[in-house]
Design a protein around this motif. Structure first.
Motif, PDB file in Angstrom:
ATOM      1  N   LEU A 178     -16.086  -5.623  -0.710  1.00  0.00           N
ATOM      2  CA  LEU A 178     -15.119  -4.781  -1.412  1.00  0.00           C
ATOM      3  C   LEU A 178     -15.300  -3.356  -0.913  1.00  0.00           C
ATOM      4  CD1 LEU A 178     -15.576  -5.991  -5.128  1.00  0.00           C
ATOM      5  CD2 LEU A 178     -13.826  -6.714  -3.497  1.00  0.00           C
ATOM      6  N   SER A 179     -14.213  -2.601  -0.899  1.00  0.00           N
ATOM      7  CA  SER A 179     -14.293  -1.206  -0.475  1.00  0.00           C
ATOM      8  C   SER A 179     -13.333  -0.358  -1.298  1.00  0.00           C
ATOM      9  CB  SER A 179     -13.997  -1.073   1.023  1.00  0.00           C
ATOM     10  OG  SER A 179     -12.711  -1.582   1.314  1.00  0.00           O
ATOM     11  N   LYS A 180     -13.512   0.936  -1.223  1.00  0.00           N
ATOM     12  CA  LYS A 180     -12.694   1.895  -1.956  1.00  0.00           C
ATOM     13  C   LYS A 180     -11.691   2.486  -0.977  1.00  0.00           C
ATOM     14  CE  LYS A 180     -12.711   3.877  -6.078  1.00  0.00           C
ATOM     15  NZ  LYS A 180     -11.456   3.389  -6.590  1.00  0.00           N
ATOM     16  N   LYS A 181     -10.409   2.338  -1.267  1.00  0.00           N
ATOM     17  CA  LYS A 181      -9.356   2.914  -0.420  1.00  0.00           C
ATOM     18  C   LYS A 181      -8.291   3.492  -1.335  1.00  0.00           C
ATOM     19  CE  LYS A 181     -10.002  -0.420   3.363  1.00  0.00           C
ATOM     20  NZ  LYS A 181      -9.366  -1.498   4.144  1.00  0.00           N
ATOM     21  N   ASP A 182      -8.508   4.730  -1.788  1.00  0.00           N
ATOM     22  CA  ASP A 182      -7.609   5.336  -2.768  1.00  0.00           C
ATOM     23  C   ASP A 182      -6.175   5.455  -2.260  1.00  0.00           C
ATOM     24  OD1 ASP A 182      -9.503   5.525  -4.742  1.00  0.00           O
ATOM     25  OD2 ASP A 182     -10.030   7.612  -4.321  1.00  0.00           O
ATOM     26  N   ASN A 183      -6.012   5.781  -0.985  1.00  0.00           N
ATOM     27  CA  ASN A 183      -4.649   5.924  -0.439  1.00  0.00           C
ATOM     28  C   ASN A 183      -3.900   4.597  -0.495  1.00  0.00           C
ATOM     29  OD1 ASN A 183      -4.984   8.629   0.070  1.00  0.00           O
ATOM     30  ND2 ASN A 183      -5.546   8.356   2.223  1.00  0.00           N
ATOM     31  N   TYR A 184      -4.612   3.511  -0.203  1.00  0.00           N
ATOM     32  CA  TYR A 184      -3.980   2.194  -0.269  1.00  0.00           C
ATOM     33  C   TYR A 184      -3.666   1.820  -1.715  1.00  0.00           C
ATOM     34  CZ  TYR A 184      -2.999  -2.727   0.411  1.00  0.00           C
ATOM     35  OH  TYR A 184      -2.385  -3.953   0.401  1.00  0.00           O
ATOM     36  N   SER A 185      -4.562   2.157  -2.640  1.00  0.00           N
ATOM     37  CA  SER A 185      -4.316   1.884  -4.060  1.00  0.00           C
ATOM     38  C   SER A 185      -3.047   2.584  -4.532  1.00  0.00           C
ATOM     39  CB  SER A 185      -5.492   2.366  -4.919  1.00  0.00           C
ATOM     40  OG  SER A 185      -6.669   1.711  -4.556  1.00  0.00           O
ATOM     41  N   ILE A 186      -2.880   3.827  -4.135  1.00  0.00           N
ATOM     42  CA  ILE A 186      -1.682   4.591  -4.523  1.00  0.00           C
ATOM     43  C   ILE A 186      -0.440   3.948  -3.917  1.00  0.00           C
ATOM     44  CG2 ILE A 186      -0.505   6.815  -4.237  1.00  0.00           C
ATOM     45  CD1 ILE A 186      -3.363   8.091  -4.377  1.00  0.00           C
ATOM     46  N   GLN A 187      -0.541   3.552  -2.663  1.00  0.00           N
ATOM     47  CA  GLN A 187       0.591   2.909  -1.976  1.00  0.00           C
ATOM     48  C   GLN A 187       0.978   1.594  -2.652  1.00  0.00           C
ATOM     49  OE1 GLN A 187      -0.290   2.194   2.198  1.00  0.00           O
ATOM     50  NE2 GLN A 187       1.077   0.437   2.209  1.00  0.00           N
ATOM     51  N   ARG A 188      -0.022   0.794  -3.046  1.00  0.00           N
ATOM     52  CA  ARG A 188       0.235  -0.516  -3.640  1.00  0.00           C
ATOM     53  C   ARG A 188       0.603  -0.449  -5.114  1.00  0.00           C
ATOM     54  NH1 ARG A 188      -2.012  -5.494  -2.042  1.00  0.00           N
ATOM     55  NH2 ARG A 188      -1.335  -6.208  -4.086  1.00  0.00           N
ATOM     56  N   LEU A 189      -0.171   0.344  -5.887  1.00  0.00           N
ATOM     57  CA  LEU A 189      -0.052   0.323  -7.343  1.00  0.00           C
ATOM     58  C   LEU A 189       0.587   1.579  -7.933  1.00  0.00           C
ATOM     59  CD1 LEU A 189      -3.630  -1.086  -8.098  1.00  0.00           C
ATOM     60  CD2 LEU A 189      -1.492  -2.380  -7.915  1.00  0.00           C
ATOM     61  N   GLY A 190       0.692   2.633  -7.127  1.00  0.00           N
ATOM     62  CA  GLY A 190       1.265   3.890  -7.624  1.00  0.00           C
ATOM     63  C   GLY A 190       0.235   4.801  -8.259  1.00  0.00           C
ATOM     64  N   PHE A 191      -1.025   4.393  -8.296  1.00  0.00           N
ATOM     65  CA  PHE A 191      -2.078   5.240  -8.852  1.00  0.00           C
ATOM     66  C   PHE A 191      -3.423   4.823  -8.273  1.00  0.00           C
ATOM     67  CE2 PHE A 191      -1.950   1.504 -11.505  1.00  0.00           C
ATOM     68  CZ  PHE A 191      -3.249   1.282 -11.927  1.00  0.00           C
ATOM     69  N   LYS A 192      -4.412   5.680  -8.453  1.00  0.00           N
ATOM     70  CA  LYS A 192      -5.778   5.327  -8.067  1.00  0.00           C
ATOM     71  C   LYS A 192      -6.636   5.376  -9.322  1.00  0.00           C
ATOM     72  CE  LYS A 192      -7.220  10.012  -6.901  1.00  0.00           C
ATOM     73  NZ  LYS A 192      -7.871  10.880  -5.918  1.00  0.00           N
ATOM     74  N   ALA A 193      -7.742   4.658  -9.320  1.00  0.00           N
ATOM     75  CA  ALA A 193      -8.658   4.634 -10.452  1.00  0.00           C
ATOM     76  C   ALA A 193     -10.040   4.255  -9.934  1.00  0.00           C
ATOM     77  CB  ALA A 193      -8.181   3.627 -11.503  1.00  0.00           C
ATOM     78  N   PRO A 194     -11.084   4.662 -10.663  1.00  0.00           N
ATOM     79  CA  PRO A 194     -12.443   4.372 -10.188  1.00  0.00           C
ATOM     80  C   PRO A 194     -12.749   2.883 -10.065  1.00  0.00           C
ATOM     81  CG  PRO A 194     -12.476   5.981 -11.993  1.00  0.00           C
ATOM     82  CD  PRO A 194     -11.076   5.463 -11.896  1.00  0.00           C
ATOM     83  N   ASN A 195     -12.028   2.041 -10.827  1.00  0.00           N
ATOM     84  CA  ASN A 195     -12.347   0.605 -10.825  1.00  0.00           C
ATOM     85  C   ASN A 195     -11.370  -0.236 -10.006  1.00  0.00           C
ATOM     86  OD1 ASN A 195     -10.270   1.038 -12.680  1.00  0.00           O
ATOM     87  ND2 ASN A 195     -10.915  -0.635 -14.007  1.00  0.00           N
ATOM     88  N   ILE A 196     -10.631   0.389  -9.100  1.00  0.00           N
ATOM     89  CA  ILE A 196      -9.761  -0.351  -8.176  1.00  0.00           C
ATOM     90  C   ILE A 196     -10.488  -0.468  -6.836  1.00  0.00           C
ATOM     91  CG2 ILE A 196      -7.560  -0.429  -6.950  1.00  0.00           C
ATOM     92  CD1 ILE A 196      -6.366   1.247  -9.194  1.00  0.00           C
ATOM     93  N   PHE A 197     -10.672  -1.711  -6.390  1.00  0.00           N
ATOM     94  CA  PHE A 197     -11.330  -1.946  -5.104  1.00  0.00           C
ATOM     95  C   PHE A 197     -10.468  -2.856  -4.238  1.00  0.00           C
ATOM     96  CE2 PHE A 197     -14.813  -0.828  -7.932  1.00  0.00           C
ATOM     97  CZ  PHE A 197     -15.491   0.097  -7.159  1.00  0.00           C
TER      98      PHE A 197
END
Length: 203
Positions: A178-197
Motif C-alpha cells: 500500500l502507498s500514499k498518493k494524495d494526488n491520485y486520491s483527489i483525482q479518484r475520490l475528489g478528496f484526500k484523507a490520512p486513511n486513504i491508501f
C-alpha cells in the motif's frame, strides 16, 4: 528488571485509542503504515494472492523458505484506526476496511479478497472496457475459475458472461504493498484523507 519492552507493532488493545473517521479528520493525523503493508519490512515480504486469498511470505534475503503470515493480527497503521479506504489504479472500485477495535493487516487482506471475489463486474462497468481488455478479462476469468478449488465447480460456478472483480485485474492479482498518493486520491475520490491508501498490484 528484565527485557519487558513490547514491539511497536505488537497485536493487542493497549496501545492508545483507536481513531474513528471523525477523530481522524478532526485531528488530521498522519498515519504510519505497518512495514509489511508498505513493503518496507526487510525480513518479511507478504505474498497475498487476491484470487485464492492465500497469504504467506518470504525473507527477501532467503527466498527458498516460505514463512507463515503470523503478523496478521498486528495493526495495519499507527495510530490505529477503525476504517481504511483502499483504492487502486488497477480497478474502479473502492474498498473500505472496518474494525471497531482497529484495522489489522489480516482485516486488510480478508476484506480486499472478499471484495474482489464475492462481487461481480456489472454490465455497465464491463462495457466501458475496450474490446481488447474485455477479452483479457474473459481469459482471466477462465484461468481463475480453473485454478480454484475442485469444490468450486459445484458450489460457486459463475453464470455465463459474469465476471468477478478479481478477473478485472487480469494477471495483476498479487499484493505489492500500500502507498500514499494524495494526488491520485483527489483525482479518484475528489478528496484526500490520512486513511486513504493506494493498493499496488503485480503479476
Amino acid at each position: 528488571m528484565g527485557d519487558s519492552t513490547v514491539g511497536k507493532w505488537s497485536a493487542g488493545v493497549g496501545y492508545g485509542p483507536v481513531l474513528s473517521q471523525t477523530d481522524l479528520y478532526l485531528l488530521n493525523t498522519e498515519l504510519q503504515l505497518h512495514p509489511i503493508m508498505s513493503g518496507t519490512n526487510h525480513g518479511f515480504h507478504l505474498m497475498f494472492n487476491l484470487v485464492t486469498g492465500s497469504t504467506g511470505g518470504f525473507n527477501p534475503n532467503d527466498r527458498d523458505r516460505d514463512i507463515p503470515f503470523s503478523a496478521k493480527d498486528e495493526p495495519a497503521t499507527l495510530p490505529r484506526v477503525q476504517d481504511l479506504i483502499i483504492i487502486t489504479e488497477s480497478s474502479p472500485w473502492c474498498t473500505v476496511v472496518h474494525n471497531d477495535r482497529g484495522v489489522t493487516m489480516g482485516d486488510v487482506c480478508s476484506t480486499i479478497w472478499k471484495e474482489y471475489t464475492e462481487n461481480y463486474v456489472t454490465d455497465a462497468e464491463f462495457n466501458v472496457l475496450p474490446p481488447r481488455l474485455q477479452e483479457q478479462v474473459k481469459r482471466a476469468a477462465t484461468h481463475n475459475n480453473a485454478s480454484g478449488a475442485s469444490w468450486n465447480m459445484y458450489y460457486n460456478t459463475p453464470a455465463p458472461n459474469r465476471y468477478k472483480r478479481v478477473d478485472w485485474l487480469r494477471d495483476k492479482y498479487y499484493f505489492d504493498g500500500l502507498s500514499k498518493k494524495d494526488n491520485y486520491s483527489i483525482q479518484r475520490l475528489g478528496f484526500k484523507a490520512p486513511n486513504i491508501f493506494v493498493l499496488n498490484l503485480t503479476s
